[in-house]
Write a protein that holds these residues in place. Sequence first.
Motif, PDB file in Angstrom:
ATOM      1  N   PHE A   1       0.814  -1.210   0.000  1.00 32.11           N
ATOM      2  CA  PHE A   1       0.000   0.000   0.000  1.00 32.11           C
ATOM      3  C   PHE A   1       0.847   1.259   0.000  1.00 32.11           C
ATOM      4  N   SER A   2       2.011   1.214   0.634  1.00 35.03           N
ATOM      5  CA  SER A   2       2.861   2.409   0.708  1.00 35.03           C
ATOM      6  C   SER A   2       3.351   2.863  -0.668  1.00 35.03           C
TER       7      SER A   2
ATOM      8  N   LEU B   1       1.516   2.919  -3.336  1.00 38.21           N
ATOM      9  CA  LEU B   1       0.434   3.723  -3.899  1.00 38.21           C
ATOM     10  C   LEU B   1       0.386   5.116  -3.292  1.00 38.21           C
ATOM     11  N   THR B   2       0.637   5.209  -2.006  1.00 32.12           N
ATOM     12  CA  THR B   2       0.565   6.507  -1.340  1.00 32.12           C
ATOM     13  C   THR B   2       1.793   7.351  -1.616  1.00 32.12           C
ATOM     14  N   GLY B   3       2.919   6.720  -1.958  1.00 31.58           N
ATOM     15  CA  GLY B   3       4.144   7.472  -2.233  1.00 31.58           C
ATOM     16  C   GLY B   3       4.164   8.098  -3.619  1.00 31.58           C
ATOM     17  N   GLY B   4       3.304   7.647  -4.504  1.00 30.26           N
ATOM     18  CA  GLY B   4       3.243   8.186  -5.857  1.00 30.26           C
ATOM     19  C   GLY B   4       4.270   7.533  -6.761  1.00 30.26           C
TER      20      GLY B   4
END
Length: 144
Positions: free
Chosen positions: A70-71, A73-76
């Motif tokens: 998931f990280s 996806l959140t990091g771009g």
Amino acid sequence: MYTGLQHLHSALAYLALAVLFIVIILALVGALSNKTFNEKDRKIAMAGFIISHVQLLVGLILYFVSPLGFSLLTGGGAMQDPVARLTALEHPLINIIAIVVISVGYIRSKNMFLSKSKFRSIYMMYAIGLVLILSRIPWGNWLG
């Protein structure tokens, strides 16, 4: 914990693929030979149903504790990198869909009356689920 979850997820994957393959073959043989669907057949189908759900549960836990899940996806930037996109989005999403398809096949078979229909529901839906799963396994990470 993370390494242990990775190993568990990988080991369960081998087991889940083998069990799904066996269930598909047995259901196909049962449908083609006009065999009566009995309790043993239901339990074999349930084994595929359960092991695929356990694999999904371990995978979801791993997804949220992993630096590759998931990280990403959140990091771009994950959508531009094919490997990151596979790990962060395609693998979990397609496998969730595959488990839903397997679940539909198992639940439908429980509500049917004809043995051939029960076998057909199991082998068709489990086969679709298996193909979806095989299409999104990160082979480079898994075998390498």
